[in-house]
Design a protein around this motif. Sequence first.
Motif, PDB file in Angstrom:
ATOM      1  N   SER A  34     -16.840   6.292  84.660  1.00 16.05           N
ATOM      2  CA  SER A  34     -18.243   6.031  84.196  1.00 16.05           C
ATOM      3  C   SER A  34     -18.789   7.274  83.410  1.00 16.05           C
ATOM      4  N   THR A  35     -19.616   6.841  82.450  1.00 17.99           N
ATOM      5  CA  THR A  35     -20.264   8.042  81.633  1.00 17.99           C
ATOM      6  C   THR A  35     -21.626   8.017  81.505  1.00 17.99           C
ATOM      7  N   ILE A  36     -22.352   8.880  81.395  1.00 19.65           N
ATOM      8  CA  ILE A  36     -23.800   8.604  81.161  1.00 19.65           C
ATOM      9  C   ILE A  36     -24.121   7.597  79.865  1.00 19.65           C
ATOM     10  N   GLY A  37     -23.565   7.889  78.766  1.00 18.34           N
ATOM     11  CA  GLY A  37     -23.769   6.829  77.677  1.00 18.34           C
ATOM     12  C   GLY A  37     -22.821   6.798  76.900  1.00 18.34           C
ATOM     13  N   ALA A  38     -23.059   6.047  75.664  1.00 19.11           N
ATOM     14  CA  ALA A  38     -21.647   5.566  74.906  1.00 19.11           C
ATOM     15  C   ALA A  38     -21.409   6.665  73.806  1.00 19.11           C
ATOM     16  N   ALA A  39     -22.101   8.120  73.998  1.00 18.43           N
ATOM     17  CA  ALA A  39     -21.794   9.122  72.741  1.00 18.43           C
ATOM     18  C   ALA A  39     -20.463   9.716  73.482  1.00 18.43           C
ATOM     19  N   PHE A  58      -8.191  11.323  77.127  1.00 18.16           N
ATOM     20  CA  PHE A  58      -8.709  11.585  76.191  1.00 18.16           C
ATOM     21  C   PHE A  58     -10.190  11.712  76.366  1.00 18.16           C
ATOM     22  N   GLU A  59     -10.731  12.934  76.060  1.00 13.34           N
ATOM     23  CA  GLU A  59     -12.060  13.128  76.226  1.00 13.34           C
ATOM     24  C   GLU A  59     -12.701  12.847  74.844  1.00 13.34           C
ATOM     25  N   ILE A  60     -13.720  11.605  74.419  1.00 13.42           N
ATOM     26  CA  ILE A  60     -13.772  11.374  73.156  1.00 13.42           C
ATOM     27  C   ILE A  60     -15.095  11.691  72.684  1.00 13.42           C
ATOM     28  N   TRP A  61     -15.380  12.599  71.712  1.00 15.13           N
ATOM     29  CA  TRP A  61     -16.637  12.990  71.470  1.00 15.13           C
ATOM     30  C   TRP A  61     -17.121  12.190  70.018  1.00 15.13           C
ATOM     31  N   ASP A  62     -17.913  11.687  70.349  1.00 12.45           N
ATOM     32  CA  ASP A  62     -18.585  10.844  69.163  1.00 12.45           C
ATOM     33  C   ASP A  62     -19.638  11.923  68.115  1.00 12.45           C
ATOM     34  N   THR A  63     -19.727  11.702  66.637  1.00 10.71           N
ATOM     35  CA  THR A  63     -20.582  12.683  66.300  1.00 10.71           C
ATOM     36  C   THR A  63     -21.513  11.731  65.388  1.00 10.71           C
ATOM     37  N   ALA A  64     -22.770  12.188  64.978  1.00  8.59           N
ATOM     38  CA  ALA A  64     -23.696  11.378  64.444  1.00  8.59           C
ATOM     39  C   ALA A  64     -23.285  11.497  62.990  1.00  8.59           C
ATOM     40  N   GLY A  65     -23.035  10.204  62.398  1.00  7.55           N
ATOM     41  CA  GLY A  65     -22.594  10.207  61.026  1.00  7.55           C
ATOM     42  C   GLY A  65     -23.392  10.382  59.765  1.00  7.55           C
ATOM     43  N   GLN A  66     -24.735  10.479  59.979  1.00  3.52           N
ATOM     44  CA  GLN A  66     -25.837  10.567  59.114  1.00  3.52           C
ATOM     45  C   GLN A  66     -25.643  12.016  58.385  1.00  3.52           C
TER      46      GLN A  66
ATOM     47  N   ASN B 216     -32.849  -1.083  74.703  1.00  2.77           N
ATOM     48  CA  ASN B 216     -33.086  -1.724  73.408  1.00  2.77           C
ATOM     49  C   ASN B 216     -31.915  -2.180  72.937  1.00  2.77           C
ATOM     50  N   ASN B 217     -31.094  -2.487  73.791  1.00  2.00           N
ATOM     51  CA  ASN B 217     -29.719  -2.718  73.575  1.00  2.00           C
ATOM     52  C   ASN B 217     -29.001  -2.050  72.405  1.00  2.00           C
ATOM     53  N   LYS B 218     -29.119  -0.706  72.408  1.00  2.00           N
ATOM     54  CA  LYS B 218     -28.651  -0.054  71.333  1.00  2.00           C
ATOM     55  C   LYS B 218     -27.567   0.986  71.760  1.00  2.00           C
ATOM     56  N   LEU B 219     -27.160   0.561  73.165  1.00  2.00           N
ATOM     57  CA  LEU B 219     -26.018   1.560  73.696  1.00  2.00           C
ATOM     58  C   LEU B 219     -24.814   1.958  72.845  1.00  2.00           C
ATOM     59  N   ASN B 220     -24.459   1.074  72.188  1.00  2.00           N
ATOM     60  CA  ASN B 220     -23.151   1.159  71.398  1.00  2.00           C
ATOM     61  C   ASN B 220     -23.102   2.043  70.121  1.00  2.00           C
ATOM     62  N   GLY B 221     -24.352   2.374  69.690  1.00  2.00           N
ATOM     63  CA  GLY B 221     -24.569   3.070  68.681  1.00  2.00           C
ATOM     64  C   GLY B 221     -23.885   4.595  68.886  1.00  2.00           C
TER      65      GLY B 221
END
Lengths: 207, 437
Positions: A34-39, A58-66, B216-221
């Motif tokens: 389990s992890t804290i959030g989806a990032a 795998f430890e998967i690091w998401d980045t902000a795409g903006q 806000n149901n935005k966890l997948n972002g």
Amino acid sequence: MLQFKLVLLGDSSVGKSSIVHRFVKDSFDEYRESTIGAAFLSQTIKLSEEYDEQVLKFEIWDTAGQERYKSLAPMYYRNANAALVVYDVTEPDSLPKAKLWVDELKEKVNDDKLIICLVGNKLDLVSERESTSLVDEADAREFAQENNLLFHQVSAKTGENVIKVFQDIGERLYLQNKDKIQESKKPNNNNISLQRPSTNDSQSCCS
Amino acid sequence: MDADDDKGFNASPETISEKPLADVGENLDEKNNYYDFQAFLKIMRDPKADPIVKHTKSFIRNFVSQRENWTTSEQEKLINDFKVFIYDKLLTNEAFRDLSDAQIKNAKEGIEKLVMGKLYYKCFSPCLVNEKRSSDATHEQDLLDDAKLRDKILEFRFLGPEHLDIIPDLINGKLHSFIALSAKELAKINQYRSPRDKMVCVLNSCKVLFGLLKHNNKLNGGADHFVPLLIFTLLKSDVPHLISNVRYIERFRFPSFLMGENAYYLSTLQGAVNFILDMDIDSISILETDKDFNKKYSQNQEEIKDLKKQELLNPKDSSTKFPHRTVSPSPSEYILKPLDDAANSVLTKLNDFWNTSTSPTPSSPEYEDRSPRDHQEIDEHTATVLAQQMEHKEQENTLQTLQLMFPDLDPDLIRDVCIASKYRVGVCVDSLLEMAE
Ligand SMILES: Nc1nc2c(ncn2[C@@H]2O[C@H](COP(=O)(O)OP(=O)(O)O)[C@@H](O)[C@H]2O)c(=O)[nH]1
Ligand SMILES: [Mg+2]
């Protein structure tokens, strides 16, 4: 357990998060954490017999795409073992941006061991579109070859090829680190990490 | 369940908020997260642990006495080398060698906490500034950067969520209360000395933001949604010496403990800090779309001028709100505040073990004058009472914040939820979100 850091790069909306969610969803979840959030997500895979059925995480690091948050990327790709550079096959603009990420990685990380995989996503939409509005597959493939990248086309929606991407990267990582892996199999050595250089000098301040 | 549950307070951030990783999902690898400082101290009191205790004391004594001003990278190396050395010793020591992997990991955590508790005033840059003798350019740089960040935050604190690409779906009444709670969790970072405890504050702060996304149901972002929220939180926050704290964690958290999720959120925080340091009025893309932007900017500039004027007139007050480079906190302020040691009755019991000859006794008269309550001198009873008072106050604060965040829920219900989940912010937020829906 062998742990590898994998960073996700690519324009917003090309499907980075979707690919990872698909990967996590379709993987066997025996080892799911389990992890804290989806990032940040971690997922374990098992390689085939050819690769000793090695299990790796795998430890998967998401980045902000903006665009405006691009400057944060170096914080994420430092010490990475692998990078997934994603574009959208239905967005011709997204391939040049992916190429820029590859160039940046080559320049800034400058580590021959960094495994980069170029991934064209949304393959499921290809049949619906005019081929002129699609990314030229040959172009992507050629770029990958020239730069010694792994290359895959996937669909996060249908799941096509997604696991393959991670298997492929995992196999490369396995071959790269075979020696260390053998060593880790010896007793008393069950937690090897290849992520950070460790300081192992002698104790200097204690008597 | 978790190891701290029936031990009253354990003087780690978990007790007033929660475990960062526990409670989140079902498949929790409990062994990996086992953490019990008191259990570690108990083993340290076993005579068989003497060699470990001796090495540790001697390391601390040498670190404090050998030289007055180590640079930050020298400190980092010395302390890391010591940990590598002593962690290896644990494996052959009679009191430790037969423990489980999880208990060994706990012992390593314990040693890090003990050592950094002792060396905090030598290693945490804000503690060093007033003691001119022992500060050097590298520590001073941390303070300069703290001040620069503080100025940037002041300059751009008026920005709204829309200026930072926070998606419109998230811009609603709840946003500000979640941001405020997240900022508050982060501000607790100054209450702790151990790198682990500081790290837990960072994780808790992030967790509140994910609570908002979940709501806000935005966890997948993923990062697209999270990064702007974290930057927004920093702009609304009031965390003295954030950069010094982040660098302290980076330098003194044992590298193998700073992996995975911890590393991810610490890196994101560093990225967010750098982003704010690089902000300038010309580079903010919103200028064209927000017609009032210039007006808001100049109005804020006026307010900053007033604020700085007040600070000059009344430095004491302002230093607790926003530390300014001209108003540096006294070292004793930072040494006394931490809950972890002062609140830990077991640790104070160990005073004989950390007797005064090995303990850092700063010779500066100012320090001694201002530290009638140095934790060395607190007896166990006082420490317990103090800790209980702090804990109680903290709980009341949490309760009030949650009541503000959930105005539609019965305040008594919120209190019950808090009590049931032992005032762990993340758990409370999760349950209350479910009830509010
Ligand atoms: N048809 C199709 N849509 C996809 C696929 N992958 C992602 N999407 C959609 O593309 C949008 C952006 O995806 P997301 O994963 O958030 O992209 P990110 O910004 O790169 O993380 C979402 O609406 C997804 O549902 C795919 O393989 N096929
Ligand atoms: Mg995404």
